[in-house]
Structures are given as C-alpha cells and as structure tokens.
Scaffold this motif. Structure first.
Motif, PDB file in Angstrom:
ATOM      1  N   MET A 183       0.842  -1.197   0.000  1.00  0.00           N
ATOM      2  CA  MET A 183       0.000   0.000   0.000  1.00  0.00           C
ATOM      3  C   MET A 183       0.875   1.243   0.000  1.00  0.00           C
ATOM      4  N   ALA A 184       0.571   2.177  -0.877  1.00  0.00           N
ATOM      5  CA  ALA A 184       1.318   3.431  -0.953  1.00  0.00           C
ATOM      6  C   ALA A 184       0.950   4.324   0.228  1.00  0.00           C
ATOM      7  N   TYR A 211      -6.999  10.167  -9.576  1.00  0.00           N
ATOM      8  CA  TYR A 211      -6.308   8.889  -9.395  1.00  0.00           C
ATOM      9  C   TYR A 211      -5.341   8.608 -10.536  1.00  0.00           C
ATOM     10  N   ASP A 212      -5.745   8.932 -11.763  1.00  0.00           N
ATOM     11  CA  ASP A 212      -4.875   8.659 -12.905  1.00  0.00           C
ATOM     12  C   ASP A 212      -3.603   9.503 -12.846  1.00  0.00           C
ATOM     13  N   ARG A 213      -3.716  10.746 -12.396  1.00  0.00           N
ATOM     14  CA  ARG A 213      -2.531  11.595 -12.271  1.00  0.00           C
ATOM     15  C   ARG A 213      -1.621  11.094 -11.140  1.00  0.00           C
ATOM     16  N   GLN A 214      -2.221  10.644 -10.053  1.00  0.00           N
ATOM     17  CA  GLN A 214      -1.406  10.111  -8.956  1.00  0.00           C
ATOM     18  C   GLN A 214      -0.604   8.899  -9.407  1.00  0.00           C
ATOM     19  N   LEU A 215      -1.229   8.048 -10.206  1.00  0.00           N
ATOM     20  CA  LEU A 215      -0.513   6.873 -10.716  1.00  0.00           C
ATOM     21  C   LEU A 215       0.697   7.278 -11.539  1.00  0.00           C
ATOM     22  N   GLY A 216       0.626   8.469 -12.155  1.00  0.00           N
ATOM     23  CA  GLY A 216       1.742   8.970 -12.942  1.00  0.00           C
ATOM     24  C   GLY A 216       2.691   9.857 -12.158  1.00  0.00           C
ATOM     25  N   GLY A 217       2.488   9.941 -10.829  1.00  0.00           N
ATOM     26  CA  GLY A 217       3.361  10.754 -10.006  1.00  0.00           C
ATOM     27  C   GLY A 217       3.057  12.234 -10.055  1.00  0.00           C
ATOM     28  N   LEU A 218       1.848  12.606 -10.504  1.00  0.00           N
ATOM     29  CA  LEU A 218       1.464  14.008 -10.630  1.00  0.00           C
ATOM     30  C   LEU A 218       0.451  14.384  -9.551  1.00  0.00           C
ATOM     31  N   GLU A 219       0.422  15.656  -9.179  1.00  0.00           N
ATOM     32  CA  GLU A 219      -0.588  16.116  -8.239  1.00  0.00           C
ATOM     33  C   GLU A 219      -1.907  16.323  -8.974  1.00  0.00           C
ATOM     34  N   PRO A 220      -3.031  16.271  -8.243  1.00  0.00           N
ATOM     35  CA  PRO A 220      -4.332  16.484  -8.874  1.00  0.00           C
ATOM     36  C   PRO A 220      -4.423  17.830  -9.574  1.00  0.00           C
ATOM     37  N   ALA A 221      -5.271  17.884 -10.587  1.00  0.00           N
ATOM     38  CA  ALA A 221      -5.363  19.069 -11.434  1.00  0.00           C
ATOM     39  C   ALA A 221      -5.762  20.313 -10.649  1.00  0.00           C
TER      40      ALA A 221
END
Length: 270
Positions: free
Chosen positions: A1-2, A145-155
């Motif tokens: 778990m992250a 969630y998709d941005r987090q998976l890519g290491g990005l903060e939410p929009a």
C-alpha cells in the motif's frame, strides 16, 4: 500500500477564482453544469454534484465587530470536494464494487461498474455523491487517481494560484495545517480551526480536510459528520434475531397445530 495522500484546503487564502473547478472539469472531462446565474450569489455552480467535483463556495456574512468596514458584508470562500473518508459509508452500501479504495487510500467510483442504484447518495454524510442524468450513474472526485498513478498532483491543486489547495502525504498535511492554525491565532485570527483533520471524528478523519474561518455550518458542512452505516451491524443482528424468533414461533405454532390434530384423530377413533 502506498502512502496515504490527501488534500488540505486553506480557505483563509482562497480568492474564489474557480481555477480549481475549471482544471477539474478539463482534466476529468466533467460536463458543464449549466452555468446557472443565481441572483443570490456570484457562485454559478451552487454545490458539489455529479458534474461538479470541485466547488468554490462564496459565503457572504457580516464582518465581525472591530474589523475594518464594520457593518459591511464580507466574504468567505472555500473550495469544497469529496472528503475521501477514512470510514466511507458509500463503500459499505455499494452492491457492485463500483466504489473502491485505492492504494493511496482515496475513494473512487468506477463508472463502468456502477449500476445506478443510488445507494451511495444518501449514505454520504457530506452530500457529495450524485447521479448523472440520464443514465443515473454516480460520479464524484477521484483525487485525480490517474494523475497520482503517474506521479502528478491532482489538477485542482496544480491550478490553484495561491496554494489554498495543497496535496501530499496526509500526515504531513495535518502537521502543516496545525502550524498554519497556530500562526493565524498568533495573528489574532482566533476563529481559525481545522475541519475533518482529526482521526477521532465521526468518520475517522477525512482524506480531504479544511482550515475554516467560521463554524462548519456557515460553509454548508455538517458540524459532526458520522458514518451513516455505523448502526448496520447492530441492525443486521436485530433483524437476524427477529427472524429467528419468528421462525421459532411459526415452528411452535405448527407443532401445536399438529399435536392438536393428532389428539382429535385419536378421539374420533374410539
């Protein structure tokens, strides 16, 4: 778990620009919600919903006595969002598994699994989740969630020009928020308080919490949110007990009736 991730929204520095709303809609391809002009407010979205995952509330109020401009109306602004509760009632009631908890401890709706039953809507203590017409499926913030998976903060956090919306590990955000409240108190802003930050509250703490400058009700938030499904286990136990009692009563009645028929049969054979 992250590591558990979350939002800290500092309403004391929100300027009401609604950049977070726009960024959320653009990134997540959320439909417009009519852009309705309300004569009572400059807020054209009104509330969170299936087509508004971030909502900047504009709250008018009289200025506190002693502040510059006594008697004039002041503004409170706050960018509201799904709270991603530690104990999320929406997860408890979803019959299809459309709602799930991610590795970041956020709560997400899978639209392709949602059957539109709507059980999650009344289960949410904050009134966040709503169904989208015409298909009836539920939608809400995914904390990108998709941005987090890519290491990005939410929009929304990325677009916020004042850092009113802060994103990061939840424990770090809570510590930062406590320091901010202390700083505001030292400046004489004693009305500053945290909302949703305590793990001891009715939902076990929120993954998205807030620094407020007034009572929660002023912002349209429940003062003491609780897990709406907290009594379900006890209710199921009561229901099971009642069912067993009813079954026992029916069985005894059947046995009594059978015994009575047997006695009548033996009497008529004499």
């Amino acid at each position: 778990m992250a590591e558990r991730m979350g939002f800290f929204t500092d309403t004391s520095i929100c300027i009401g620009c609604k950049a977070c709303e726009v960024a959320c809609k653009e990134w997540n391809d959320v439909p417009d919600d009519g852009f309705v002009f309300r004569a009572t407010s400059y807020d054209n979205t009104g509330s969170l919903g299936a087509d508004t995952w971030r909502h900047v509330a504009f709250v008018e109020r009289p200025r506190p006595a002693g502040e510059e401009g006594d008697g004039l109306e002041g503004w409170l602004m706050s960018s509201d969002v799904c709270k991603h509760c530690t104990h999320a009632a929406c997860l408890d009631v979803c019959p299809t598994g459309a709602l799930f908890r991610t590795e970041f401890e956020t709560v997400v709706v899978q639209a392709d699994v949602c059957n539109g039953c709507g059980y999650c809507v009344p289960a949410c203590p904050y009134g966040v989740i709503a169904r989208r017409e015409p298909d009836g499926r539920a939608f809400k913030c995914t904390m990108c969630y998709d941005r987090q998976l890519g290491g990005l903060e939410p929009a929304c956090a990325k677009a916020c020009p004042t850092d009113s919306i802060q994103f990061g590990p939840l424990d770090e955000l809570r510590a930062r928020a406590e320091e901010r409240v202390t700083s505001l108190h030292e400046q004489g802003r004693t009305e500053a308080r945290l909302y949703g930050a305590s793990p001891d509250d009715g939902v076990g703490g929120d993954g998205a919490f807030f620094l407020l400058l007034d009572e929660p009700e002023v912002y349209g938030l429940p003062p003491d949110p609780v897990v709406t499904t907290r009594d379900l286990p006890q209710m199921w136990r009561w229901a099971a007990g009642a069912a067993l009692s009813l079954t026992g009563a029916v069985a005894l009645s059947f046995l009594g009736a059978s015994a009575g028929r047997g006695l009548l049969g033996r009497g008529s054979g004499r």
